[in-house]
Write an enzyme that holds these catalytic residues in place. Structure first.
Site, mmCIF file in Angstrom:
data_model
loop_
_atom_site.group_PDB
_atom_site.id
_atom_site.type_symbol
_atom_site.label_atom_id
_atom_site.label_comp_id
_atom_site.label_asym_id
_atom_site.label_seq_id
_atom_site.Cartn_x
_atom_site.Cartn_y
_atom_site.Cartn_z
ATOM 1 N N ASP A 167 34.099 32.229 50.704
ATOM 2 C CA ASP A 167 35.393 32.228 50.014
ATOM 3 C C ASP A 167 35.622 30.889 49.314
ATOM 4 O O ASP A 167 35.111 29.858 49.753
ATOM 5 C CB ASP A 167 36.503 32.504 51.050
ATOM 6 C CG ASP A 167 37.784 32.960 50.385
ATOM 7 O OD1 ASP A 167 37.772 33.301 49.175
ATOM 8 O OD2 ASP A 167 38.828 32.979 51.074
ATOM 9 N N GLY A 168 36.410 30.944 48.238
ATOM 10 C CA GLY A 168 36.817 29.711 47.567
ATOM 11 C C GLY A 168 36.172 29.488 46.202
ATOM 12 O O GLY A 168 36.385 28.444 45.584
ATOM 13 N N ASN A 169 35.420 30.454 45.723
ATOM 14 C CA ASN A 169 34.792 30.299 44.400
ATOM 15 C C ASN A 169 35.840 30.134 43.304
ATOM 16 O O ASN A 169 35.703 29.277 42.414
ATOM 17 C CB ASN A 169 33.948 31.528 44.042
ATOM 18 C CG ASN A 169 32.749 31.701 44.941
ATOM 19 O OD1 ASN A 169 32.405 30.813 45.697
ATOM 20 N ND2 ASN A 169 32.114 32.859 44.850
ATOM 21 N N ARG B 124 39.013 29.123 43.541
ATOM 22 C CA ARG B 124 39.747 27.845 43.626
ATOM 23 C C ARG B 124 38.866 26.680 43.224
ATOM 24 O O ARG B 124 39.332 25.718 42.613
ATOM 25 C CB ARG B 124 40.302 27.664 45.047
ATOM 26 C CG ARG B 124 41.572 28.471 45.278
ATOM 27 C CD ARG B 124 41.915 28.584 46.731
ATOM 28 N NE ARG B 124 40.992 29.471 47.420
ATOM 29 C CZ ARG B 124 40.832 29.496 48.741
ATOM 30 N NH1 ARG B 124 41.503 28.655 49.499
ATOM 31 N NH2 ARG B 124 39.992 30.348 49.284
ATOM 32 N N TRP B 125 37.572 26.769 43.520
ATOM 33 C CA TRP B 125 36.632 25.720 43.107
ATOM 34 C C TRP B 125 36.645 25.609 41.574
ATOM 35 O O TRP B 125 36.688 24.511 41.023
ATOM 36 C CB TRP B 125 35.231 26.069 43.607
ATOM 37 C CG TRP B 125 34.169 25.068 43.276
ATOM 38 C CD1 TRP B 125 33.757 24.023 44.057
ATOM 39 C CD2 TRP B 125 33.364 25.009 42.082
ATOM 40 N NE1 TRP B 125 32.750 23.320 43.430
ATOM 41 C CE2 TRP B 125 32.497 23.911 42.210
ATOM 42 C CE3 TRP B 125 33.308 25.773 40.918
ATOM 43 C CZ2 TRP B 125 31.575 23.550 41.227
ATOM 44 C CZ3 TRP B 125 32.398 25.429 39.935
ATOM 45 C CH2 TRP B 125 31.539 24.323 40.093
ATOM 46 N N GLU C 190 37.677 45.798 48.592
ATOM 47 C CA GLU C 190 38.929 45.439 47.909
ATOM 48 C C GLU C 190 38.684 44.682 46.601
ATOM 49 O O GLU C 190 39.578 44.580 45.760
ATOM 50 C CB GLU C 190 39.806 44.553 48.821
ATOM 51 C CG GLU C 190 40.507 45.302 49.941
ATOM 52 C CD GLU C 190 39.570 45.791 51.031
ATOM 53 O OE1 GLU C 190 38.617 45.053 51.378
ATOM 54 O OE2 GLU C 190 39.747 46.931 51.510
ATOM 55 N N ASN C 191 37.474 44.141 46.438
ATOM 56 C CA ASN C 191 37.207 43.305 45.255
ATOM 57 C C ASN C 191 37.255 44.085 43.929
ATOM 58 O O ASN C 191 37.363 43.480 42.864
ATOM 59 C CB ASN C 191 35.859 42.578 45.372
ATOM 60 C CG ASN C 191 35.901 41.409 46.333
ATOM 61 O OD1 ASN C 191 34.893 41.009 46.900
ATOM 62 N ND2 ASN C 191 37.081 40.820 46.540
ATOM 63 N N HIS D 161 31.968 31.693 40.703
ATOM 64 C CA HIS D 161 31.026 32.644 41.320
ATOM 65 C C HIS D 161 29.586 32.260 40.982
ATOM 66 O O HIS D 161 28.689 32.387 41.802
ATOM 67 C CB HIS D 161 31.314 34.073 40.850
ATOM 68 C CG HIS D 161 32.659 34.593 41.279
ATOM 69 N ND1 HIS D 161 33.114 34.475 42.572
ATOM 70 C CD2 HIS D 161 33.652 35.227 40.596
ATOM 71 C CE1 HIS D 161 34.326 35.012 42.668
ATOM 72 N NE2 HIS D 161 34.671 35.468 41.478
ATOM 73 N N ARG E 12 37.109 31.636 36.555
ATOM 74 C CA ARG E 12 36.718 31.990 37.926
ATOM 75 C C ARG E 12 35.245 32.370 38.037
ATOM 76 O O ARG E 12 34.573 32.053 39.012
ATOM 77 C CB ARG E 12 37.567 33.169 38.427
ATOM 78 C CG ARG E 12 39.031 32.834 38.622
ATOM 79 C CD ARG E 12 39.809 34.079 39.035
ATOM 80 N NE ARG E 12 39.264 34.676 40.242
ATOM 81 C CZ ARG E 12 39.566 34.260 41.475
ATOM 82 N NH1 ARG E 12 40.420 33.270 41.660
ATOM 83 N NH2 ARG E 12 39.022 34.846 42.517
HETATM 84 C C1 FPP Z 1 35.267 34.909 47.232
HETATM 85 O O1 FPP Z 1 35.797 33.852 46.472
HETATM 86 C C2 FPP Z 1 33.942 35.277 46.755
HETATM 87 C C3 FPP Z 1 33.621 36.496 46.239
HETATM 88 C C4 FPP Z 1 34.588 37.582 46.113
HETATM 89 C C5 FPP Z 1 32.274 36.796 45.724
HETATM 90 C C6 FPP Z 1 31.119 36.082 46.344
HETATM 91 C C7 FPP Z 1 30.034 36.047 45.360
HETATM 92 C C8 FPP Z 1 29.119 35.055 45.210
HETATM 93 C C9 FPP Z 1 29.021 33.912 46.118
HETATM 94 C C10 FPP Z 1 28.144 35.052 44.074
HETATM 95 C C11 FPP Z 1 27.226 36.220 43.943
HETATM 96 C C12 FPP Z 1 26.555 36.623 45.199
HETATM 97 C C13 FPP Z 1 25.274 37.054 45.291
HETATM 98 C C14 FPP Z 1 24.755 37.561 46.589
HETATM 99 C C15 FPP Z 1 24.350 37.038 44.153
HETATM 100 P P1 FPP Z 1 37.193 34.072 45.756
HETATM 101 O O2 FPP Z 1 36.924 34.498 44.351
HETATM 102 O O3 FPP Z 1 38.052 35.011 46.533
HETATM 103 O O4 FPP Z 1 37.774 32.634 45.791
HETATM 104 P P2 FPP Z 1 39.323 32.232 45.834
HETATM 105 O O5 FPP Z 1 39.845 32.667 47.176
HETATM 106 O O6 FPP Z 1 39.281 30.744 45.705
HETATM 107 O O7 FPP Z 1 40.002 32.902 44.676
#
Ligand code: FPP
Length: 228
Positions: free
Chosen positions: A14-16, A18-19, A61-62, A31, A27
């Site tokens: 989690d946190g992509n 916000r990063w 849910e995504n 990822h 966003r």
């Molecule tokens: C949550 O961060 C992350 C995800 C919903 C996707 C995870 C995907 C990856 C790490 C990249 C692709 C993966 C593979 C296996 C190739 P968020 O978007 O909910 O972050 P936030 O809470 O900061 O908004």
């Protein structure tokens, strides 16, 4: 019981978003950076003799996210398989997918099947990618399977009917990004997992961060309900 190394590590990445936001970036670039950490962490876990690594890459849910973000995640998934399959084979990593795959496009389904088929004979670390995965959805599908087969309902029958099948339960469940919840991840399997939460956003979670989590795990005492 004093334990040292977790055999199975499961990670909620989690946190992509916000990063990326912190850097004024879209966003999807969060990822993309997150995918680079997937590559690093898979290699590091495999070299650290972890037996199973389960990564929560896309939840049921995504799909509610904006179309461009969902499409971006699908592209990253395809890119990951295209660029990493040879490396995974070289590293002796066996790929498994958990989650309901029928929802994916034919192109994504083909890439996932290819990664499973080309690695199914390998006996190194198991990499389980949770895709269109939800713990409740998995339980419902498992119960339907048991009902259709007229199976008895007991703990081992339920375990085997889950997408994770014969893969052992996670010992250590890590969540990055500061939230402290399971978000529908491995609800049945995580019954006795040690939980490790870190504020670190997934794109900043490097090999040393995984080592810190493993180190913390090794200091925990797991009793599985016993008093010893
Ligand atoms: C949550 O961060 C992350 C995800 C919903 C996707 C995870 C995907 C990856 C790490 C990249 C692709 C993966 C593979 C296996 C190739 P968020 O978007 O909910 O972050 P936030 O809470 O900061 O908004």
């Amino acid at each position: 019981m004093k334990t040292n190394k977790p055999a199975h590590i499961a990670i909620i990445m989690d946190g992509n978003g916000r990063w990326a936001k912190k850097r004024g970036l879209p966003r999807v670039l969060g990822h993309r950076e997150g995918m680079k950490r997937v590559i690093d962490i898979v290699r590091h876990a495999s070299h650290a003799d972890i037996q199973v690594l389960t990564l929560y890459a896309f939840s049921t849910e995504n799909w509610k996210r904006p179309t461009d973000e969902v499409e971006g995640l699908m592209r990253l998934l395809l890119y990951y398989v295209e660029t990493q399959l040879t490396e995974l084979i070289k590293e002796n990593v066996r790929v498994r997918i958990i989650g309901e795959q029928s929802a994916f496009s034919p192109e994504v389904k083909e890439a996932l099947e290819r990664s499973v088929n080309k690695t199914k004979h390998l006996n190194g670390m198991i990499l389980q990618l949770a895709l269109n995965y939800g713990g409740r959805d998995e339980l419902v599908r498992a119960f339907r399977r048991l009902q259709a087969n007229g199976s008895e309902i007991n703990e081992s029958a339920i375990s085997s009917a889950l997408d994770t099948g014969e893969v052992p339960d996670p010992d250590l469940l890590i969540r990055t990004g500061g939230e402290m919840r399971l978000s529908n991840f491995l609800l049945y399997q995580a019954a006795y997992a040690e939980l490790y939460f870190t504020e670190t956003y997934w794109p900043d979670f490097h090999a040393s961060s995984l080592d810190a989590a493993i180190e913390e795990f090794s200091r925990r005492h797991r009793r599985f309900g016993d008093v010893k």
